[in-house]
Design a protein around this motif. Structure first.
Motif, PDB file in Angstrom:
ATOM      1  N   GLU A 191       0.842  -1.208   0.190  1.00 18.61           N
ATOM      2  CA  GLU A 191      -0.171  -0.130  -0.061  1.00 18.61           C
ATOM      3  C   GLU A 191       0.851   1.274   0.027  1.00 18.61           C
ATOM      4  O   GLU A 191       0.353   2.393  -0.195  1.00 18.61           O
ATOM      5  CB  GLU A 191      -0.746   0.014   1.151  1.00 18.61           C
ATOM      6  N   VAL A 192       2.010   1.228   0.514  1.00 17.47           N
ATOM      7  CA  VAL A 192       2.967   2.283   0.435  1.00 17.47           C
ATOM      8  C   VAL A 192       3.611   2.535  -1.049  1.00 17.47           C
ATOM      9  O   VAL A 192       4.113   1.851  -1.622  1.00 17.47           O
ATOM     10  CB  VAL A 192       4.043   1.964   1.350  1.00 17.47           C
ATOM     11  N   ARG A 193       3.170   3.593  -1.464  1.00 12.75           N
ATOM     12  CA  ARG A 193       3.447   4.039  -2.932  1.00 12.75           C
ATOM     13  C   ARG A 193       5.055   4.628  -3.053  1.00 12.75           C
ATOM     14  O   ARG A 193       5.375   5.341  -1.941  1.00 12.75           O
ATOM     15  CB  ARG A 193       2.590   5.389  -3.522  1.00 12.75           C
ATOM     16  N   GLY A 194       5.767   4.069  -3.838  1.00 12.53           N
ATOM     17  CA  GLY A 194       7.209   4.488  -3.822  1.00 12.53           C
ATOM     18  C   GLY A 194       8.074   3.735  -2.563  1.00 12.53           C
ATOM     19  O   GLY A 194       7.724   2.855  -2.195  1.00 12.53           O
ATOM     20  N   GLN A 195       8.944   4.638  -2.364  1.00 11.16           N
ATOM     21  CA  GLN A 195      10.035   4.238  -1.235  1.00 11.16           C
ATOM     22  C   GLN A 195      10.646   2.916  -1.259  1.00 11.16           C
ATOM     23  O   GLN A 195      10.351   2.157  -0.139  1.00 11.16           O
ATOM     24  CB  GLN A 195       9.214   4.437   0.009  1.00 11.16           C
ATOM     25  N   GLU A 196      10.927   2.250  -2.605  1.00 11.78           N
ATOM     26  CA  GLU A 196      11.413   1.089  -2.375  1.00 11.78           C
ATOM     27  C   GLU A 196      12.397   0.452  -1.703  1.00 11.78           C
ATOM     28  O   GLU A 196      12.909  -0.200  -1.237  1.00 11.78           O
ATOM     29  CB  GLU A 196      11.643   0.589  -4.092  1.00 11.78           C
ATOM     30  N   PRO A 218       8.316  15.749   6.196  1.00 10.40           N
ATOM     31  CA  PRO A 218       6.691  15.549   6.642  1.00 10.40           C
ATOM     32  C   PRO A 218       6.027  14.912   5.612  1.00 10.40           C
ATOM     33  O   PRO A 218       6.062  15.316   4.412  1.00 10.40           O
ATOM     34  CB  PRO A 218       6.087  16.612   7.312  1.00 10.40           C
ATOM     35  N   GLY A 219       5.172  13.634   5.626  1.00 10.39           N
ATOM     36  CA  GLY A 219       4.457  13.132   4.844  1.00 10.39           C
ATOM     37  C   GLY A 219       5.027  12.244   3.723  1.00 10.39           C
ATOM     38  O   GLY A 219       4.431  11.594   2.898  1.00 10.39           O
ATOM     39  N   ALA A 220       6.337  11.967   4.100  1.00 11.18           N
ATOM     40  CA  ALA A 220       7.070  11.035   3.118  1.00 11.18           C
ATOM     41  C   ALA A 220       6.714   9.560   3.296  1.00 11.18           C
ATOM     42  O   ALA A 220       7.087   8.806   2.649  1.00 11.18           O
ATOM     43  CB  ALA A 220       8.785  11.384   3.412  1.00 11.18           C
ATOM     44  N   CYS A 348      11.779  22.608  10.691  1.00  7.34           N
ATOM     45  CA  CYS A 348      10.409  22.874   9.830  1.00  7.34           C
ATOM     46  C   CYS A 348      10.383  21.564   8.840  1.00  7.34           C
ATOM     47  O   CYS A 348       9.103  21.570   8.479  1.00  7.34           O
ATOM     48  CB  CYS A 348      10.660  23.946   9.179  1.00  7.34           C
ATOM     49  N   GLY A 349      11.225  20.875   8.646  1.00  6.57           N
ATOM     50  CA  GLY A 349      11.097  19.701   7.904  1.00  6.57           C
ATOM     51  C   GLY A 349      11.384  19.757   6.225  1.00  6.57           C
ATOM     52  O   GLY A 349      11.232  18.641   5.761  1.00  6.57           O
ATOM     53  N   HIS A 350      11.508  20.745   5.804  1.00  6.62           N
ATOM     54  CA  HIS A 350      11.606  21.056   4.594  1.00  6.62           C
ATOM     55  C   HIS A 350      13.199  21.556   4.131  1.00  6.62           C
ATOM     56  O   HIS A 350      13.231  22.540   3.354  1.00  6.62           O
ATOM     57  CB  HIS A 350      10.797  22.212   4.072  1.00  6.62           C
ATOM     58  N   VAL A 386      14.534   9.108   3.279  1.00  6.60           N
ATOM     59  CA  VAL A 386      13.143   8.823   2.759  1.00  6.60           C
ATOM     60  C   VAL A 386      12.839  10.184   2.217  1.00  6.60           C
ATOM     61  O   VAL A 386      12.262  11.247   2.764  1.00  6.60           O
ATOM     62  CB  VAL A 386      12.164   8.559   3.776  1.00  6.60           C
ATOM     63  N   PRO A 387      12.786  10.158   0.843  1.00  6.76           N
ATOM     64  CA  PRO A 387      12.404  11.322  -0.039  1.00  6.76           C
ATOM     65  C   PRO A 387      10.657  11.633   0.052  1.00  6.76           C
ATOM     66  O   PRO A 387      10.183  10.704   0.290  1.00  6.76           O
ATOM     67  CB  PRO A 387      12.926  11.289  -1.566  1.00  6.76           C
ATOM     68  N   ALA A 388      10.529  12.850  -0.261  1.00  6.77           N
ATOM     69  CA  ALA A 388       9.134  13.128  -0.422  1.00  6.77           C
ATOM     70  C   ALA A 388       8.508  12.320  -1.468  1.00  6.77           C
ATOM     71  O   ALA A 388       9.127  12.003  -2.704  1.00  6.77           O
ATOM     72  CB  ALA A 388       8.877  14.773  -0.686  1.00  6.77           C
ATOM     73  N   VAL A 389       7.209  11.877  -1.393  1.00  9.62           N
ATOM     74  CA  VAL A 389       6.594  11.209  -2.571  1.00  9.62           C
ATOM     75  C   VAL A 389       5.772  11.871  -3.511  1.00  9.62           C
ATOM     76  O   VAL A 389       5.127  12.938  -3.100  1.00  9.62           O
ATOM     77  CB  VAL A 389       5.484  10.186  -1.951  1.00  9.62           C
ATOM     78  N   SER A 390       6.017  12.099  -4.976  1.00 13.13           N
ATOM     79  CA  SER A 390       5.361  12.797  -5.861  1.00 13.13           C
ATOM     80  C   SER A 390       3.978  12.423  -5.926  1.00 13.13           C
ATOM     81  O   SER A 390       3.440  11.441  -5.524  1.00 13.13           O
ATOM     82  CB  SER A 390       5.974  12.841  -7.242  1.00 13.13           C
TER      83      SER A 390
END
Length: 504
Positions: A191-196, A218-220, A348-350, A386-390
């Motif tokens: 169910e987790v998109r990306g992040q292989e 945040p949200g990655a 701030c997370g960014h 862990v990068p952000a998911v597009s």
């Protein structure tokens, strides 16, 4: 007449037998409890008096003295109510003293004579079995205590039922063990998109019990990934399930008396105190790191935890146990857990997004991650950005391997380790191996040694870091079913040390 009942005092997960002696002697009427009782034990006399009144039992005009032996051992908890009441009844010749002396008793008394559940039923049953005695405990505690087959467990609902049982007016049957609880894992990794790469790191972590640090905006999906790790963990062995259940029994968190073979998953909030994480407080109770024994400890917002709490984790990570020191005792709890830590790259997370980062970037990132000391960072076998998911990834249907398929590979790797370490019971996973044993099972060939030497020069590896790379490479090899550690295994293990090189 003097009578003796037996109960237990808890020291960590160990239960020590305590003699509850009662003597009824001439003199001014009174009811004294001696033998280093705490406040809860001292208040037992009022609960016992009220329970006797509910059973229409009148105390005689004598002096009742209850001694808890050994007298120099601190006695804590309301579970002494039942043995105190039974010792008094035996001293008054209401119940047979000989029959009572064959039992270990624990339970809290309500004012109407009901027996209230207490913590520690499973360790108490173990102590009763070692001393070849039966166990009498509240009905709610019976299912967990009954898992110890070697001891007859009687689980009455009230003091009246205990009296009727001991006097043979209405004997009770043995309690039945509770159902084994195996709650389903929360969600599937597909169910987790990306992040292989993160999914691969979770697989390696589960295979060898390697500690993992994930850093990303945040949200990655860091928390989502960690929540699915229990679905990759193999079922606990019977020994591991018993160890874990004894800790949860002491903490009073064993649900419905069921012993679960599912690895525990604990996720304390970053505002939790030192006692909540490590253990301590009233009665030196086990903390979250012990409740996560043989399972997963997920610490989200890792740098936000107090520095003192983070530094206290260093020794338990290495030794697999924690010592809660008190003035009169040192309590040991096992805590061999898999630590999954998650953090934002800065407050701030960014940090990596110039459009959203604060004006202090990149110094804010260095300051924020600097809250994790070098020695603690060095204890993470796997470090992962862990990068952000597009948005395009989010629109894709679920893909990738399911948790069940990955769990099968993890179980196969764990079975290899079980056979490998069958002669060393204290070592159960690759993360525990050290010294000559590690050199024997993970020795690289000449090409691999050259690679790891080059990596050590570049990364400034400590001796601990070098050994952790070997352990991780051994787990990667086990996932492939390889008998030897080859260069690709070492290269992948080294790649997980490249992030946050400044940490060690």
């Amino acid at each position: 007449m003097a009578a003796i009942a037996y109960s237990v005092a808890f020291e960590g997960i160990e239960a020590r037998l305590v003699e509850v002696q009662c003597a009824a002697s001439p003199g001014l009427p009174g009811f004294a409890i001696v033998g280093l009782p705490d406040k809860a034990v001292s208040e037992a006399r009022e609960r016992v008096k009220a329970a006797f009144a509910a059973l229409s039992i009148a105390l005689p005009n004598k002096r009742l003295t209850v001694n808890l032996s050994p007298a120099d051992l601190p006695k804590e908890g309301s579970h002494f109510d039942l043995p105190i009441a039974l010792a008094v009844l035996a001293a008054l010749e209401i119940i047979p003293a000989e029959e009572l002396s064959r039992c270990v008793c624990l339970g809290e008394l309500a004012l109407d004579g009901r027996l209230v559940a207490v913590a520690g039923g499973l360790p108490a049953a173990m102590a009763a079995a070692e001393d070849d005695r039966a166990l009498i405990c509240p009905k709610a505690c019976g299912p967990e205590a009954a898992w110890v087959d070697a001891v007859p467990v009687i689980a009455p609902a009230s003091l009246r039922e205990v009296v009727d049982h001991l006097t043979d007016r209405s004997p009770l049957s043995r309690a039945a063990p509770g159902m084994i609880g195996d709650a389903p894992a929360s969600g599937c990794l597909s169910e987790v998109r990306g992040q292989e790469r993160a999914k691969r790191a979770l697989e390696i972590a589960a295979a060898g019990r390697h500690h993992l640090l994930m850093v990303g905006p945040p949200g990655a999906g860091k928390s989502m990934l960690a929540a699915r790790l229990p679905g990759l963990m193999p079922p606990l062995t019977p020994v591991e399930a018993l160890e874990t259940s004894m800790i949860h029994s002491l903490a009073g968190t064993l649900e419905d008396g069921g012993i679960s073979r599912r690895a525990p998953f604990c996720e304390p909030h970053h505002t939790a105190s030192m006692a909540a994480i490590v253990g301590g407080g009233r009665g030196a109770r086990p903390g979250q790191i012990s409740l996560a024994h043989n399972g997963v400890l997920f610490m989200d917002e890792f740098p936000e935890f107090p520095r003192q709490v983070l530094e206290t984790l260093r020794q338990p990570i290495e030794t697999g146990e924690v010592v809660v020191a008190r003035a009169n005792a040192h309590i040991r709890y096992p805590c061999r857990f898999l630590l999954i830590a998650a953090a934002n790259p800065c407050r701030c997370g960014h940090l990596a997004d110039a459009a959203q980062a604060c004006s202090r970037a990149p110094n804010c990132g260095a300051d924020y991650m600097g809250r994790i000391s070098g020695p603690l960072m060095d204890r993470f076998d796997l470090r992962l950005e862990v990068p952000a998911v597009s948005f395009t990834d989010l629109e894709l249907p679920p893909a990738g391997e399911s948790s069940a398929r990955i769990a099968a590979r993890v179980a196969a790797a764990r079975e290899i380790q079980r056979r490998r370490f069958r002669d060393t019971p204290r070592i159960r996973a690759n993360a525990d191996a050290s010294g000559s044993l590690l050199d024997e099972i993970a020795a690289p060939d000449s090409e691999g040694r050259a690679l790891i030497v080059k990596a050590a020069d570049r990364l400034g590896l400590t001796a601990r870091g070098y050994h952790r790379i070997l352990r991780t490479a051994r787990s990667i090899a086990d996932l492939e079913g390889s008998e030897t550690v080859r260069v690709p295994h070492l290269a992948e293990a080294i790649s997980y040390r490249l992030a946050f090189v400044s940490g060690g």
